[in-house]
Enzyme design. Sequence first.
Site, PDB file in Angstrom:
ATOM      1  N   TYR A 194       0.813  -1.220   0.000  1.00  0.00           N
ATOM      2  CA  TYR A 194       0.000   0.000   0.000  1.00  0.00           C
ATOM      3  C   TYR A 194       0.847   1.271   0.000  1.00  0.00           C
ATOM      4  CZ  TYR A 194      -4.120  -2.808   0.769  1.00  0.00           C
ATOM      5  OH  TYR A 194      -5.135  -3.717   0.622  1.00  0.00           O
ATOM      6  N   LYS A 254       4.206 -14.338   5.469  1.00  0.00           N
ATOM      7  CA  LYS A 254       4.584 -15.295   4.418  1.00  0.00           C
ATOM      8  C   LYS A 254       6.118 -15.276   4.331  1.00  0.00           C
ATOM      9  CE  LYS A 254       3.335 -17.962   0.863  1.00  0.00           C
ATOM     10  NZ  LYS A 254       2.533 -19.195   0.954  1.00  0.00           N
ATOM     11  N   ASP A 281      -1.466 -18.348   4.251  1.00  0.00           N
ATOM     12  CA  ASP A 281      -2.346 -19.296   3.550  1.00  0.00           C
ATOM     13  C   ASP A 281      -2.904 -20.322   4.551  1.00  0.00           C
ATOM     14  OD1 ASP A 281       0.348 -19.859   3.623  1.00  0.00           O
ATOM     15  OD2 ASP A 281       0.362 -21.126   1.851  1.00  0.00           O
ATOM     16  N   ASP A 305      -6.030  -6.773   4.998  1.00  0.00           N
ATOM     17  CA  ASP A 305      -7.152  -6.375   4.150  1.00  0.00           C
ATOM     18  C   ASP A 305      -7.964  -7.610   3.768  1.00  0.00           C
ATOM     19  OD1 ASP A 305      -8.760  -4.832   2.498  1.00  0.00           O
ATOM     20  OD2 ASP A 305      -7.443  -5.085   0.764  1.00  0.00           O
TER      21      ASP A 305
END
Length: 334
Positions: free
Chosen positions: A124, A171, A204, A228
């Site tokens: 972002y 991640k 995930d 988000d």
Amino acid sequence: MEYNITLIPGDGIGPEVTSAAVKVIENSGVRINWEIVRMGAAVIEEFNTPIPAYVLESIKKNKVALKGPVTTPVGMGFKSVNVTLRQELNLYANIRPIKTFEGVTSRYEDVDLIIVRENSEDLYAGIEHMITEDIAESIKIISKKASDRIVEYAFKLAKEQNRSEVIAVHKANIMKLSDGLFLKCARNIAEKHKEIAFGDVIVDAMSMKLVMNPEKYDVLVMPNLYGDILSDMAAGLIGGLGLVPGANIGEEGAVFEPAHGSAPDIAGLNIANPTACILSGVMMLRYIGEAEAADKIEKAVEAVLKEGKYLTCDLGGTTGTQEFAEVVIEKMAK
Ligand code: ATP
């Protein structure tokens, strides 16, 4: 005491849900002088920007705002209004409590978790360019400063709310440097807060775990993009976007807003669910120290939802936006 608070009605269903929330807040006993400022699609023609300077000035002065959803016009070259607001006001933490309500049909019972989303950087940051005509590059920024700050905030929130566990979502197995740094910061900060359990889960896997056993989770802290995605997904676990409030917290102020967008498909019909906006007002009242009024509103909303007689159409009922607010006000009076 009278508070000065900025009110941004916003676009689409924004004016309807904010006016319902204002009505409820005004009936809670707290005295607020609302400074109404317009921003978003409605003011572009007049000011040539969706965020005129008076918006930032008003929030900087009052330090607190209640905001309806604001849309960024697509294809007109404007940067996201919401991202700009968060960056300009340094609102570094986005907080979304996800909680099941008795009386609202959803697949799960007893979900009560909080998503703490880093709000200032990651993808972002808006740094992207074309490398060649056919290849685009977006740059993901993760800094120690922002990571430490958001994880510290997650632990502070966990303590304030007597919660027992903070999980960092990342991640780092793939983005070893950027998410690796976030994870390293999270582990370091966790060392300072041994009384709260800490763990980390890859994003995930977290998605699957949330769908399978959302009731197991407490406070989840993560970089911007994962926050988000997971907060919208988590909203789906408890009955939809109309129920999830939100807060954007910074060092010098805070902006409270529902998690949903402007929902142009149902705008102006008086059918939007104002719960998310009313509960954003509840978070706002707690932030300014009006816990009693906040509790009163929250209990009334919960009671109305539990009763199930007056529900908006997203929850299978036929009650209008303003009528829902009236029912909550009646319930508060009892
Ligand atoms: P934006 O572009 O501002 O994000 P959007 O329509 O793409 O708006 P949302 O408004 O966040 O995205 O939500 C998607 C859909 O969910 C809406 O079109 C609407 O049908 C439904 N929805 C969202 N908020 C509410 C609400 N408060 N009450 C009832 N339905 C809602």
